[in-house]
Write a protein that holds these residues in place. Structure first.
Motif, PDB file in Angstrom:
ATOM      1  N   THR A 513     -25.935 -42.290 -65.743  1.00 41.44           N
ATOM      2  CA  THR A 513     -25.358 -41.988 -64.610  1.00 41.44           C
ATOM      3  C   THR A 513     -23.716 -42.492 -65.187  1.00 41.44           C
ATOM      4  O   THR A 513     -24.061 -42.745 -66.052  1.00 41.44           O
ATOM      5  N   ASN A 514     -22.431 -41.458 -65.065  1.00 39.99           N
ATOM      6  CA  ASN A 514     -21.601 -42.150 -65.109  1.00 39.99           C
ATOM      7  C   ASN A 514     -21.414 -41.720 -67.134  1.00 39.99           C
ATOM      8  O   ASN A 514     -20.823 -43.160 -68.101  1.00 39.99           O
ATOM      9  N   GLY A 515     -21.889 -40.453 -67.427  1.00 38.28           N
ATOM     10  CA  GLY A 515     -22.072 -40.377 -69.341  1.00 38.28           C
ATOM     11  C   GLY A 515     -23.163 -41.703 -69.915  1.00 38.28           C
ATOM     12  O   GLY A 515     -23.050 -41.705 -71.190  1.00 38.28           O
ATOM     13  N   GLN A 516     -23.562 -42.455 -69.213  1.00 40.16           N
ATOM     14  CA  GLN A 516     -24.522 -43.291 -70.120  1.00 40.16           C
ATOM     15  C   GLN A 516     -25.662 -43.689 -69.475  1.00 40.16           C
ATOM     16  O   GLN A 516     -26.001 -43.151 -68.314  1.00 40.16           O
ATOM     17  N   SER A 517     -26.636 -43.473 -70.602  1.00 40.45           N
ATOM     18  CA  SER A 517     -28.361 -42.815 -70.454  1.00 40.45           C
ATOM     19  C   SER A 517     -28.735 -43.758 -70.415  1.00 40.45           C
ATOM     20  O   SER A 517     -28.748 -45.271 -70.251  1.00 40.45           O
ATOM     21  N   TYR A 518     -30.144 -43.915 -69.080  1.00 39.69           N
ATOM     22  CA  TYR A 518     -30.670 -45.420 -68.289  1.00 39.69           C
ATOM     23  C   TYR A 518     -32.484 -43.758 -68.401  1.00 39.69           C
ATOM     24  O   TYR A 518     -32.663 -43.110 -67.883  1.00 39.69           O
ATOM     25  N   THR A 519     -33.111 -44.344 -69.246  1.00 39.15           N
ATOM     26  CA  THR A 519     -34.325 -43.475 -69.609  1.00 39.15           C
ATOM     27  C   THR A 519     -35.786 -44.652 -69.327  1.00 39.15           C
ATOM     28  O   THR A 519     -36.224 -45.091 -70.162  1.00 39.15           O
ATOM     29  N   LEU A 542     -45.588 -46.301 -60.735  1.00 38.12           N
ATOM     30  CA  LEU A 542     -45.516 -45.550 -62.002  1.00 38.12           C
ATOM     31  C   LEU A 542     -43.884 -45.173 -61.484  1.00 38.12           C
ATOM     32  O   LEU A 542     -43.459 -45.107 -60.746  1.00 38.12           O
ATOM     33  N   ASN A 543     -43.113 -45.855 -62.495  1.00 43.47           N
ATOM     34  CA  ASN A 543     -41.693 -46.170 -62.543  1.00 43.47           C
ATOM     35  C   ASN A 543     -40.632 -44.839 -62.253  1.00 43.47           C
ATOM     36  O   ASN A 543     -39.764 -45.138 -60.923  1.00 43.47           O
ATOM     37  N   ILE A 544     -40.871 -43.910 -63.056  1.00 39.68           N
ATOM     38  CA  ILE A 544     -40.876 -42.878 -63.577  1.00 39.68           C
ATOM     39  C   ILE A 544     -40.382 -41.716 -62.342  1.00 39.68           C
ATOM     40  O   ILE A 544     -39.305 -41.789 -61.465  1.00 39.68           O
ATOM     41  N   ALA A 545     -41.577 -41.357 -61.273  1.00 40.96           N
ATOM     42  CA  ALA A 545     -41.591 -40.842 -60.034  1.00 40.96           C
ATOM     43  C   ALA A 545     -41.610 -41.635 -58.488  1.00 40.96           C
ATOM     44  O   ALA A 545     -39.982 -41.082 -57.992  1.00 40.96           O
ATOM     45  N   THR A 546     -40.724 -43.088 -58.738  1.00 43.58           N
ATOM     46  CA  THR A 546     -40.347 -44.152 -57.557  1.00 43.58           C
ATOM     47  C   THR A 546     -39.127 -43.385 -57.907  1.00 43.58           C
ATOM     48  O   THR A 546     -37.931 -43.344 -56.775  1.00 43.58           O
ATOM     49  N   ILE A 547     -38.283 -43.299 -59.665  1.00 40.80           N
ATOM     50  CA  ILE A 547     -36.984 -42.946 -59.486  1.00 40.80           C
ATOM     51  C   ILE A 547     -36.554 -41.635 -59.897  1.00 40.80           C
ATOM     52  O   ILE A 547     -35.616 -41.764 -58.831  1.00 40.80           O
ATOM     53  N   ALA A 548     -37.210 -41.068 -59.851  1.00 39.42           N
ATOM     54  CA  ALA A 548     -36.645 -39.607 -58.981  1.00 39.42           C
ATOM     55  C   ALA A 548     -37.252 -39.725 -58.265  1.00 39.42           C
ATOM     56  O   ALA A 548     -36.021 -38.308 -57.661  1.00 39.42           O
ATOM     57  N   LEU A 549     -37.977 -40.184 -56.651  1.00 41.82           N
ATOM     58  CA  LEU A 549     -37.869 -39.716 -55.629  1.00 41.82           C
ATOM     59  C   LEU A 549     -36.361 -40.557 -54.537  1.00 41.82           C
ATOM     60  O   LEU A 549     -35.546 -40.011 -53.965  1.00 41.82           O
ATOM     61  N   ALA A 550     -36.020 -41.928 -55.691  1.00 38.07           N
ATOM     62  CA  ALA A 550     -34.582 -42.463 -54.909  1.00 38.07           C
ATOM     63  C   ALA A 550     -33.543 -41.358 -55.470  1.00 38.07           C
ATOM     64  O   ALA A 550     -32.672 -41.784 -54.797  1.00 38.07           O
ATOM     65  N   GLN A 551     -34.171 -40.604 -56.471  1.00 37.26           N
ATOM     66  CA  GLN A 551     -32.745 -39.468 -57.308  1.00 37.26           C
ATOM     67  C   GLN A 551     -32.082 -38.663 -56.039  1.00 37.26           C
ATOM     68  O   GLN A 551     -31.201 -38.265 -55.456  1.00 37.26           O
ATOM     69  N   LYS A 552     -34.255 -38.228 -55.509  1.00 35.35           N
ATOM     70  CA  LYS A 552     -33.176 -36.869 -54.715  1.00 35.35           C
ATOM     71  C   LYS A 552     -32.955 -37.383 -52.879  1.00 35.35           C
ATOM     72  O   LYS A 552     -32.680 -36.281 -52.561  1.00 35.35           O
ATOM     73  N   VAL A 558     -31.031 -45.606 -50.703  1.00 37.38           N
ATOM     74  CA  VAL A 558     -31.853 -46.362 -50.706  1.00 37.38           C
ATOM     75  C   VAL A 558     -31.656 -47.790 -50.552  1.00 37.38           C
ATOM     76  O   VAL A 558     -31.993 -48.868 -49.992  1.00 37.38           O
ATOM     77  N   ALA A 559     -30.436 -47.864 -51.485  1.00 34.17           N
ATOM     78  CA  ALA A 559     -29.382 -49.432 -51.413  1.00 34.17           C
ATOM     79  C   ALA A 559     -29.092 -50.014 -49.908  1.00 34.17           C
ATOM     80  O   ALA A 559     -29.387 -50.903 -49.220  1.00 34.17           O
ATOM     81  N   ALA A 560     -29.006 -49.001 -49.015  1.00 30.69           N
ATOM     82  CA  ALA A 560     -29.496 -49.021 -47.747  1.00 30.69           C
ATOM     83  C   ALA A 560     -29.733 -49.159 -46.785  1.00 30.69           C
ATOM     84  O   ALA A 560     -29.586 -50.441 -45.788  1.00 30.69           O
ATOM     85  N   LEU A 561     -30.486 -48.947 -47.113  1.00 25.82           N
ATOM     86  CA  LEU A 561     -31.713 -49.495 -46.128  1.00 25.82           C
ATOM     87  C   LEU A 561     -32.435 -51.063 -46.946  1.00 25.82           C
ATOM     88  O   LEU A 561     -32.480 -51.231 -46.088  1.00 25.82           O
ATOM     89  N   GLY A 572     -25.894 -49.273 -55.414  1.00 27.25           N
ATOM     90  CA  GLY A 572     -26.923 -47.773 -55.549  1.00 27.25           C
ATOM     91  C   GLY A 572     -26.937 -47.468 -56.226  1.00 27.25           C
ATOM     92  O   GLY A 572     -25.974 -46.197 -56.772  1.00 27.25           O
ATOM     93  N   THR A 573     -27.679 -47.552 -57.257  1.00 26.98           N
ATOM     94  CA  THR A 573     -27.718 -47.976 -58.732  1.00 26.98           C
ATOM     95  C   THR A 573     -29.331 -47.305 -59.456  1.00 26.98           C
ATOM     96  O   THR A 573     -30.265 -47.161 -58.298  1.00 26.98           O
ATOM     97  N   PRO A 574     -29.647 -46.328 -60.596  1.00 26.91           N
ATOM     98  CA  PRO A 574     -31.196 -45.803 -60.603  1.00 26.91           C
ATOM     99  C   PRO A 574     -31.796 -46.385 -60.623  1.00 26.91           C
ATOM    100  O   PRO A 574     -32.963 -46.640 -59.932  1.00 26.91           O
ATOM    101  N   SER A 575     -31.610 -47.853 -61.156  1.00 30.18           N
ATOM    102  CA  SER A 575     -33.113 -49.194 -61.717  1.00 30.18           C
ATOM    103  C   SER A 575     -33.286 -49.985 -59.927  1.00 30.18           C
ATOM    104  O   SER A 575     -33.599 -50.410 -60.129  1.00 30.18           O
ATOM    105  N   VAL A 576     -32.509 -49.827 -58.861  1.00 29.19           N
ATOM    106  CA  VAL A 576     -32.654 -50.201 -57.063  1.00 29.19           C
ATOM    107  C   VAL A 576     -33.837 -49.691 -57.478  1.00 29.19           C
ATOM    108  O   VAL A 576     -34.454 -50.292 -56.827  1.00 29.19           O
ATOM    109  N   ALA A 577     -34.103 -48.742 -57.580  1.00 28.91           N
ATOM    110  CA  ALA A 577     -35.393 -47.960 -57.358  1.00 28.91           C
ATOM    111  C   ALA A 577     -36.685 -49.149 -57.869  1.00 28.91           C
ATOM    112  O   ALA A 577     -37.577 -48.614 -56.846  1.00 28.91           O
ATOM    113  N   ILE A 578     -35.902 -49.529 -58.553  1.00 30.31           N
ATOM    114  CA  ILE A 578     -37.532 -50.088 -59.554  1.00 30.31           C
ATOM    115  C   ILE A 578     -37.151 -51.556 -59.318  1.00 30.31           C
ATOM    116  O   ILE A 578     -37.892 -52.551 -59.676  1.00 30.31           O
TER     117      ILE A 578
END
Length: 797
Positions: A513-519, A542-552, A558-561, A572-578
């Motif tokens: 996000t914001n032009g910064q890569s996160y893989t 599985l980390n990737i699948a879970t982050i993909a779900l959080a993105q959707k 997710v963070a609010a819950l 509310g960042t991608p890494s919150v999912a893991i």
């Protein structure tokens, strides 16, 4: 005529001696007067000192007593009448009638709480048959399903900053044989002399003069008491004289029974953990896990043996020295006629017989410290230190012992793993991780057991309160957020509502996000199975699948819950999912109640009530609850967590013998976690390093939650299910609007007789996949057709 008398030289000599005699008499009288004056001066001085000490308050600090939660007896429990009677006796029934009484009647026990009881004063009769509770009848004849027993005393708060513990007892509560044992070895003529054994004191003084050392112990019990209460342990003539003066004061003011009572409560007897244990009452509990009244002769003699040089004879460190001195005590008791030689020989044949429970198990020190911290936020520390308050808590002593034993056994296995995986030739020392365990009732929030570290005596840092990255035990909140969208009928990325068999993309992706890569990658490098069902994505963490779900569903959602569930640091960042944000094990225990308790979050609590010695309420504490999730969402998420336990990363729990219905999640980041629960017990395990380094540092193979925290959880739950109050673990209750469906593992469609390889998953009504495993849809497409088309990779089996 006058007669002249002439004195002879001998007469003059007689006068000289007469004058010398008179001078000597005057000198003696002067010395007596000076001595008497000095005596009365110092007598008066130390009388004032004793007066001031007694006027300042009780000789022993009135500290708050910490009580456990009341044990509930339920119809159907495996429990005997003698076991119930033992619980009540330990709680003080029949000893303190104001607290309560009980009466044994064959296979029944009549219980009547008193006016000072924590419970209502309504009595009940509990009847058993074949070691099982068959009926519970109230005084008014009403049949009850359960009845609570008087809470057990856990411990007292420490008296001072020196971490002193004592359990006060009266003279009448001290067994006569304990009195005989102590006096036989310490002061045989205690009940006969006036406080000073003059012959013994003179003999010791003579020996000290000849040896040039001040090592002879000629003090009576009263002198030892005087020294302990009012003086320093320095061995000087001035201190000895002061000791004698104070001894006279004590003997004049108190009866022999009162002096012995003070002595038995005062003396330091053993160092255990980080505490100094003073007095026979606390020593009995610490050493043998028993009330004084239940000690046998050998145990009584062991405690008496510790009155002299307790550090040298600490039975935990030097059992052979303690036994040697114990046997000397027994021989002394024979010499005084207190016991027979045969009784002494039988007692000598016993081992040291110390309780196997550690101080962590017996007194829950991390839990007690946390209780103290919370109390001081509500009641001043001064009031706690100077009032005989009764603090009633949430703790279950039996479960606390199970927790401590499980942690001890589990960490031995963790240590073995660390040693076996330590890189050979690495000069860095092996780092052994710390641990925390939090167990609570998932339907009340009551913290039933808490272990804050490996060894309280070594470190008092409570890791149950330490904030650490939560890792994958956070992931269920992502899936719960997705299930929330199903209630609204919202399509997930245009592919229909979210269900357990929704396909998620686990291929490498950039979530920047914001032009910064996160893989991010998965824990097992190279593990990218492509499209995978949500059920399997969570089961295999599985980390990737879970982050993909959080993105959707939206990172903010997710963070609010998570925040509303008690994980307040979530953002509310991608890494919150893991689980990159911090929370404490207690936080996570509270957060998991939203899954275990039909969507209602319960704030974990320790304090129930504060009472005074009359039983009057000083303060009561009400737990808080809040509906966070729809019960259907809670159950759907729970169904996925059952899959983690039965076929996913937590499958080791099943191989370790725990078979009751349960749900849980492993977690591995820098630390290792396991969060899991049954129908009646929720437990969080954390394992990690104090310095925040990765627990897998310098290891040839990484440590995971599955092989560190999960086995401890299994060890604990296997012990818990054997306890009567947790033995009735049953299947989870399903809310209306949700259906459990048997799903084929190949097609992830409802299974029929042609598809034996299947599992159960929960679906919101109206979202169950169409068709069956042998008939894919209404078009008649078969599984053979599907496999031949091979239009989509299948989930892993």
């Amino acid at each position: 005529m006058p007669v002249k008398l002439k004195l002879s030289p001998n007469s003059r000599q007689g006068g000289f001696f007469w004058r010398l005699f008179r001078i000597a008499v005057i000198a003696v009288l002067f010395a007596v007067l000076v001595g008497a004056g000095t005596f009365f001066y110092y007598y008066n001085h130390y009388q004032n000192l004793v007066d001031e000490r007694l006027a300042a308050g009780p000789l022993f600090a009135s500290v708050a007593q910490i009580y456990a939660a009341p044990q509930e007896v339920r119809v159907g429990q495996h429990l005997t009448v003698p076991a119930i009677a033992s619980e009540l006796k330990s709680a003080g029934y029949n000893t303190n009638e104001k607290l309560g009484t009980f009466d044994l009647r064959q296979n029944a026990i009549l219980i009547k709480p008193g006016p000072q009881s924590y419970l209502a004063t309504d009595g009940a009769t509990i009847t058993t048959s074949d070691d099982q509770v068959v009926t519970i009848t109230a005084e008014n004849g009403v049949e009850l399903q359960g009845y609570k027993l008087e809470p057990q005393l856990i411990t007292a708060l420490s008296e001072d900053k020196n971490r002193t513990k004592r359990r006060l007892v009266t003279y009448d509560q001290i067994p006569p044989r304990m009195v005989q044992a102590i006096t036989s070895i310490e002061d045989r003529r205690f009940f006969e002399h006036g406080g000073i054994n003059y012959a013994r004191t003179a003999k010791c003084a003579f020996q000290d003069i000849l040896s040039g050392r001040k090592s002879c112990g000629g003090s009576t019990l009263t002198q030892q008491l005087a020294r302990g209460f009012f003086l320093t342990p320095d061995k000087t003539i001035k201190r000895k004289l002061a000791e004698i003066m104070i001894t006279f004061q004590l003997e004049a003011r108190f009866s022999k029974q009162q002096i012995f009572e003070m002595y038995a409560n005062q003396m330091n007897l053993v160092h255990r953990g980080s505490y100094e244990i003073n007095g026979v009452g606390e020593a009995s509990q610490v050493l043998f896990g028993k009330d004084l009244s239940r000690l046998d002769l050998a145990q009584i003699a062991t405690i008496a043996a510790l009155f002299q040089n307790p550090s040298y004879r600490n039975p935990y460190r030097h059992p052979e020295r303690a036994i040697e001195r114990r046997n000397v005590v027994l021989e002394s008791m024979v010499e005084t006629g207190a016991i027979t030689a045969a009784e002494a020989e039988r007692a000598k044949a016993e081992g040291i017989g110390l309780t196997q429970n550690s101080v962590d198990a017996g007194e829950a020190p991390y839990f007690v410290d946390l209780v103290h911290d919370q109390l001081t936020q509500r009641i001043s520390d001064q009031d706690l230190s100077h009032q005989s308050l009764r603090i009633y808590t949430s703790l279950d002593p039996n479960l606390q012992r199970a927790a401590s034993e499980a942690v001890e056994a589990g960490m031995r296995n963790v240590d073995a793993l660390v040693r076996s995986r330590h890189r050979k030739g690495d000069n860095k020392p092996v780092t052994y991780p710390q641990v925390a365990l939090v167990a609570l009732n998932p339907h009340t929030g009551q913290i039933l057991a808490l272990v804050g570290g490996r060894n309280y005596g070594v470190s008092q840092l409570n890791h149950a309160m330490a904030e650490r990255p939560t890792g994958s035990i956070f992931k269920p909140f992502v899936y719960a957020t997705a299930f929330n969208t199903s209630l609204l009928g919202t399509s997930l990325d245009g592919n229909g509502v979210f269900t357990a068999v929704t396909r998620l993309n686990d291929d490498p992706q950039d979530f920047g996000t914001n032009g910064q890569s996160y893989t991010p990658g998965n824990f097992e490098r190279g593990e990218y199975p492509g499209m995978i069902t949500a059920a399997d994505a969570l089961a295999h963490s599985l980390n990737i699948a879970t982050i993909a779900l959080a993105q959707k569903v939206g990172y903010d959602n997710v963070a609010a819950l998570a925040r509303s569930s008690g994980i307040t640091n979530a953002r509310g960042t991608p890494s919150v999912a893991i689980g990159t944000y911090n929370a404490t094990p207690i936080d996570m225990a509270g957060a998991y109640t939203v899954f275990a308790n039909a969507g209602v979050r319960l704030t974990p609590w320790l304090l129930a009530s504060v009472r005074n010695t009359n039983g009057d309420i000083v303060a009561d504490f009400a737990p808080t609850a809040k509906q966070i999730l729809d019960p259907r969402v809670s159950y759907l998420t729970q169904s996925l967590l059952q899959g983690v336990m039965d076929r996913g990363t937590a499958a080791a729990v099943r191989t370790r013998g725990f078979r009751a219905p349960a749900a849980g999640k492993t977690g591995t980041s820098h630390d290792a976690w396991f969060a899991g629960y049954s129908s009646n017990l929720l437990c969080i395990i954390w394992v990690g390093n104090d310095d925040y380094t990765d627990i897998s540092n310098n290891l040839t193979k990484a440590l995971q939650g599955a092989d560190t925290a999960a086995p401890i959880w299994a060890e604990f739950m296997n012990r818990a299910i054997k306890l009567p109050q947790y033995s009735d673990m049953h299947a989870f209750t399903k809310p209306q609007g949700v259906t459990d469906v048997r799903i084929d593992k190949v097609t992830y469609r409802p299974a029929d007789a042609t598809c034996p390889n299947n599992l159960y998953l929960a679906f919101l009504d109206g979202t169950i996949p169409a068709g069956t495993c042998s008939s894919m849809s209404d078009t008649g497409q078969t599984i053979i057709d599907r496999m031949l088309q091979n239009t989509q990779p299948q989930p892993p089996q």
